[in-house]
Write a protein that holds these residues in place. Structure first.
Motif, PDB file in Angstrom:
ATOM      1  N   ALA A  40       0.828  -1.232   0.007  1.00 10.43           N
ATOM      2  CA  ALA A  40       0.060   0.116   0.052  1.00 10.43           C
ATOM      3  C   ALA A  40       0.996   1.455  -0.090  1.00 10.43           C
ATOM      4  O   ALA A  40       0.558   2.313  -0.805  1.00 10.43           O
ATOM      5  N   ILE A  41       2.002   1.305   0.647  1.00 11.06           N
ATOM      6  CA  ILE A  41       3.003   2.376   0.717  1.00 11.06           C
ATOM      7  C   ILE A  41       3.488   2.546  -0.538  1.00 11.06           C
ATOM      8  O   ILE A  41       3.634   3.582  -1.076  1.00 11.06           O
ATOM      9  N   GLU A  42       4.266   1.534  -0.981  1.00  9.93           N
ATOM     10  CA  GLU A  42       4.667   1.661  -2.319  1.00  9.93           C
ATOM     11  C   GLU A  42       3.670   1.868  -3.566  1.00  9.93           C
ATOM     12  O   GLU A  42       4.408   2.590  -4.433  1.00  9.93           O
ATOM     13  N   ILE A  43       2.740   1.360  -3.758  1.00  6.21           N
ATOM     14  CA  ILE A  43       1.686   1.800  -4.550  1.00  6.21           C
ATOM     15  C   ILE A  43       1.491   3.341  -4.674  1.00  6.21           C
ATOM     16  O   ILE A  43       1.429   3.948  -5.641  1.00  6.21           O
ATOM     17  N   ARG A  44       1.394   3.881  -3.281  1.00 10.98           N
ATOM     18  CA  ARG A  44       1.088   5.398  -3.448  1.00 10.98           C
ATOM     19  C   ARG A  44       2.436   5.977  -3.697  1.00 10.98           C
ATOM     20  O   ARG A  44       2.373   6.931  -4.409  1.00 10.98           O
TER      21      ARG A  44
END
Length: 144
Positions: free
Chosen positions: A133-137
Motif C-alpha cells: 500500500a505504501i509502495e503503490i502510493r
C-alpha cells in the motif's frame, strides 16, 4: 543469492504492475489491523485479494471469502502478501513456491533471508520489509 531480485525498485514496480490476484496470508477481519487496512486498499486499487487465515476460514473479510491455505485457492496467484512474523514467513514462502505463485511480499518488519533465497532459487520475485500500500502510493502505481 541474486540480491538484485529482492527489494529493488524495479522488482517492486514489476510485482505491483503485473499482479492481479493477491493472496493475503494472515488476513484479519478486524478493521484496526494493518492486514485489514492493506486488503481494503488493495481492493480499492482493483486487485483481486484472497484472504488466507486458517482460524477464520469460511468467514469473509470485505466481502471476500477467507480460505485456510494457499492450496485452497483455485486460480493462479500472482503475489502472496505475508502478514506473519519473520519465522512463520518461511513456511508461507514454501507454500507460495509450491502453488506456483510469481512473487512473495513480506510485510514491514518481516525479514526471512533463507526463505527469500529459496523463493529466488525457485524463480519468484521477492520483497521484504515493505508494504505494498505504501509502495503503490509512493510509486504512483495503477492496477490494470
Amino acid at each position: 543469492m541474486n540480491e538484485s531480485r529482492i527489494n529493488e525498485i524495479e522488482t517492486v514496480k514489476r510485482i505491483l504492475e503485473n499482479s492481479r490476484v493477491i493472496a493475503l496470508v494472515g488476513a484479519s477481519p478486524k478493521p484496526e489491523r494493518a492486514s485489514y487496512r492493506v486488503m481494503a486498499f488493495l481492493l480499492s486499487q482493483g486487485y483481486q485479494v484472497i484472504p488466507v487465515n486458517p482460524i477464520k476460514a469460511g468467514q469473509s473479510i470485505l466481502d471476500q471469502t477467507i480460505v485456510a491455505s494457499l492450496h485452497e485457492i483455485n486460480e493462479s496467484v500472482d503475489l502472496v502478501d505475508i502478514f506473519r512474523n519473520s519465522e512463520a514467513a518461511g513456511e508461507v514462502v514454501d507454500e507460495a513456491i509450491s502453488i506456483g505463485a510469481r512473487a512473495v511480499w513480506m510485510q514491514l518488519g518481516v525479514i526471512n533471508q533463507s526463505a527469500a533465497q529459496r523463493a529466488v532459487a525457485a524463480g519468484l520475485d521477492v520483497v521484504m520489509d515493505r508494504c505494498p500500500a505504501i509502495e503503490i502510493r509512493r510509486l504512483g502505481i495503477r492496477s490494470a
